[in-house]
Motif scaffolding. Structure first.
Motif, mmCIF file in Angstrom:
data_model
loop_
_atom_site.group_PDB
_atom_site.id
_atom_site.type_symbol
_atom_site.label_atom_id
_atom_site.label_comp_id
_atom_site.label_asym_id
_atom_site.label_seq_id
_atom_site.Cartn_x
_atom_site.Cartn_y
_atom_site.Cartn_z
ATOM 1 N N PHE A 1 0.853 -1.185 0.000
ATOM 2 C CA PHE A 1 0.000 0.000 0.000
ATOM 3 C C PHE A 1 0.886 1.231 0.000
ATOM 4 N N VAL A 2 0.578 2.171 -0.881
ATOM 5 C CA VAL A 2 1.317 3.418 -0.969
ATOM 6 C C VAL A 2 0.393 4.529 -0.473
ATOM 7 N N GLU A 3 0.906 5.332 0.469
ATOM 8 C CA GLU A 3 0.103 6.434 1.008
ATOM 9 C C GLU A 3 0.096 7.578 -0.001
ATOM 10 N N THR A 4 -1.101 7.885 -0.487
ATOM 11 C CA THR A 4 -1.278 8.942 -1.475
ATOM 12 C C THR A 4 -2.446 9.815 -1.044
ATOM 13 N N ASN A 5 -2.180 11.090 -0.819
ATOM 14 C CA ASN A 5 -3.221 12.035 -0.383
ATOM 15 C C ASN A 5 -3.968 11.521 0.842
ATOM 16 N N GLY A 6 -3.244 10.957 1.805
ATOM 17 C CA GLY A 6 -3.843 10.489 3.045
ATOM 18 C C GLY A 6 -4.562 9.153 2.946
ATOM 19 N N MET A 7 -4.570 8.552 1.778
ATOM 20 C CA MET A 7 -5.234 7.258 1.593
ATOM 21 C C MET A 7 -4.200 6.203 1.238
ATOM 22 N N LEU A 8 -4.520 4.953 1.556
ATOM 23 C CA LEU A 8 -3.638 3.845 1.197
ATOM 24 C C LEU A 8 -4.139 3.211 -0.092
#
Length: 174
Positions: A41-48
């Motif tokens: 999972f990559v954290e992008t804009n506060g989402m995984l």
């Protein structure tokens, strides 16, 4: 997937070559344990956001070289400096006096005489020496996490028995 259901694995540090390959810096002493990952999972804009791996292989200095499926070189560049996570359920279960920091939050800490010290509120691992953050009588005290000081971890009763140097707790409460 929610962040609280995951643990921090590391960070994407840079591009490698021109085909969209990336270098991952894993926050672990045993990066080889992650050589068979299928996704992360990559954290992008506060989402995984889940990313599937086309390949993963060891790279110099304990890092990993990866290529994400269906990610162009331009898209890969936008992933640099993003944090990586994996679900907590993928962690192997530890035994004996070994523990994960997230696992012991809420455990009660006891000294070598079985006297309650307090409740572990958090673990501070931002410096070279990790510390138990313990609440005792409304005060926060810090106790170094030293492997030799951990006498017992009782997961069933959510308790940890530690050998605390004489005067350390009193120093805070004095």
């Amino acid at each position: 997937m929610q962040k609280e259901d995951c643990y921090y694995l590391g960070k994407i540090t840079k591009l490698h070559g021109f085909k969209g390959n990336l270098i991952l810096h894993l926050d672990t002493d045993e990066p080889e344990l992650y050589q068979n990952m299928e996704s992360v999972f990559v954290e992008t804009n506060g989402m995984l956001v889940p990313f599937f791996l086309e390949f993963i292989q060891p790279h110099s200095g304990g890092k990993m070289l990866v290529k994400f499926e269906d990610v162009s070189p331009d898209e890969a560049e936008k992933l640099i400096n993003k944090n990586l996570y994996l679900p907590l359920e993928t962690l192997p279960e530890l035994e004996g006096t070994d523990f994960y920091y997230h696992e012991i939050i809420g455990f009660t800490l006891y000294d070598q005489t079985n006297t309650e010290i307090g409740l572990i509120k958090d673990v501070n691992d931002s410096s070279a020496q990790a510390l138990f953050e313990v609440e005792i009588n409304g005060k926060e005290i810090l106790i170094p996490i030293v492997e030799e000081w951990i006498l017992e971890v009782d997961r069933e009763n959510k308790a940890i028995l530690v050998e605390v140097p004489e005067g350390l707790v009193e120093l805070y409460l004095g």
